[in-house]
Design an enzyme around this catalytic site. Sequence first.
Site, PDB file in Angstrom:
ATOM      1  N   GLY A 265       0.834  -1.203   0.000  1.00  0.00           N
ATOM      2  CA  GLY A 265       0.000   0.000   0.000  1.00  0.00           C
ATOM      3  C   GLY A 265       0.872   1.257   0.000  1.00  0.00           C
ATOM      4  N   ASP A 266       1.931   1.238   0.791  1.00  0.00           N
ATOM      5  CA  ASP A 266       2.829   2.399   0.869  1.00  0.00           C
ATOM      6  C   ASP A 266       3.535   2.610  -0.469  1.00  0.00           C
ATOM      7  OD1 ASP A 266       2.078   2.184   3.498  1.00  0.00           O
ATOM      8  OD2 ASP A 266       3.934   1.212   4.134  1.00  0.00           O
TER       9      ASP A 266
END
Length: 308
Positions: free
Chosen positions: A248-249
Site C-alpha cells: 500500500g505504501d
Amino acid sequence: MIYTITLNPSIDYVMFTSQFELGALNRAATTYKFAGGKGINVSRVLKEHKVDSVALGFIGGFPGEFIKEELKKNSIQTDFVEVDGDTRINVKLKGSSETEINASGPDITKVQEAQFLRQLEQLTNEDIVIIAGSVPGTIDPSIYSKIAERCKDRNIKFVVDAEKTLLQSVLNFKPEFVKPNKVELEDMFGEKLTDDSAIVDSARKLMAQGAKMVLVSLGGDGAILVTQSLVLKAEVPKGQVINTVGSGDSTVAGMVAGLANNEPLEDCFRRAIASGTATAFTEDLAEQHDIDRMLEQITITKLLEVNR
Ligand SMILES: Nc1ncnc2c1ncn2[C@@H]1O[C@H](COP(=O)(O)OP(=O)(O)O)[C@@H](O)[C@H]1O
Ligand SMILES: O=P(O)(O)OC[C@H]1O[C@](O)(COP(=O)(O)O)[C@@H](O)[C@@H]1O
C-alpha cells in the site's frame, strides 16, 4: 521538497516459515529486518522513482538507530524528533498465509509533539506532505487534523494513508488524495462492497467530505482511482506473492512520484499500481527495476469519464 510523516516508525521483522502453528514452537527459515512504517516506506519507494524526500516523525532507541542508518545508506534525508523510548518492532509472519503484529510504539511527550509540529512551520506551498500510519498511544489522534490544518493554511498539498478515524479527521482539509484499501473503506461505511460500483460510490462519499481523489487499493484485484471527472480501474498480473507488507505504501509512493513529475493522471495511477504489485512480488519493498518491469503489465481501464 516532499516530506513523509511517520509518527510511528517500525523495524519490520519479517519471518518466513514453511508452516506456522499457533501455540507451538515454530522455526523461521529466513528472517529480514527492514526500516518500516508507512511514511518511511513511501520515502524508500520514492527514492526508487528518483524522487527525493525528507522523512519526519518520532524515533528512539536502538531500533531508531537502525532505521536512521538504513535510510542514510539509501541517501534518504531524515529530520526525526528523538524520543526516549524504543521505536517499535513489528512482527510479520509469512507462512502459508500472512500474519502481522504491529506494536503500539514509544511514549511521546507534549514537548516532543510540539517540537514536531514546529517543524511544519518551515514548509511552503511548493512542498508536498504525506501523512501515513498509526499514531503512538500517548499522542492524541487529533495530531492528524493538526497536521492537515497546518498544510491547508499554508497551501501545501498533502496526501493521507491511515485508518478510519484518522482518515476521516482530515477530509475537510481537502487532501490531494487518500488511499484506503477495500477493508478500510468497508469499515468506514459499515457495509460490504461487493462490486466496483459500490466501491466507487463509497469513494465518492469521501470526496463529498473533501478528498480531491480517492485511490482504493484492492490487493490482488488491483485498484480503482476516483476523481471528479474520471474513474479508472487497474488490473494486476498474477504472480508469486512473497511479501505484501509495504504494498500500500509503495502504491502511495508511485502515485506521488507521478504527480510530483506532472505526469498525466493515468500514468501516475499506472506507476502507483506497478509499485504496489512489484512490492508484493519481492521480499522487501520493490526496487526500480522491479517497478519498471511491472509498468508494462498493468492494465488500466476507463470505467467512467465525465466531460466538463
Ligand atoms: N496479491 C497481490 N497480487 C498482486 N498485487 C498485489 C497483491 N497484494 C497487493 N498488491 C498490490 O499492492 C497494492 C496495495 O495492496 P493492498 O493490500 O490493497 O494495500 P494495503 O497494503 O494498504 O492493505 C494493490 O493495489 C496491488 O497493486
Ligand atoms: O502504523 P501502522 O498502521 O501500525 O502500520 C505500520 C506497518 O505498516 C507498514 O507500513 C506496511 O503498510 P502497508 O502494508 O499498508 O503498505 C509496515 O512497514 C509497518 O509495520
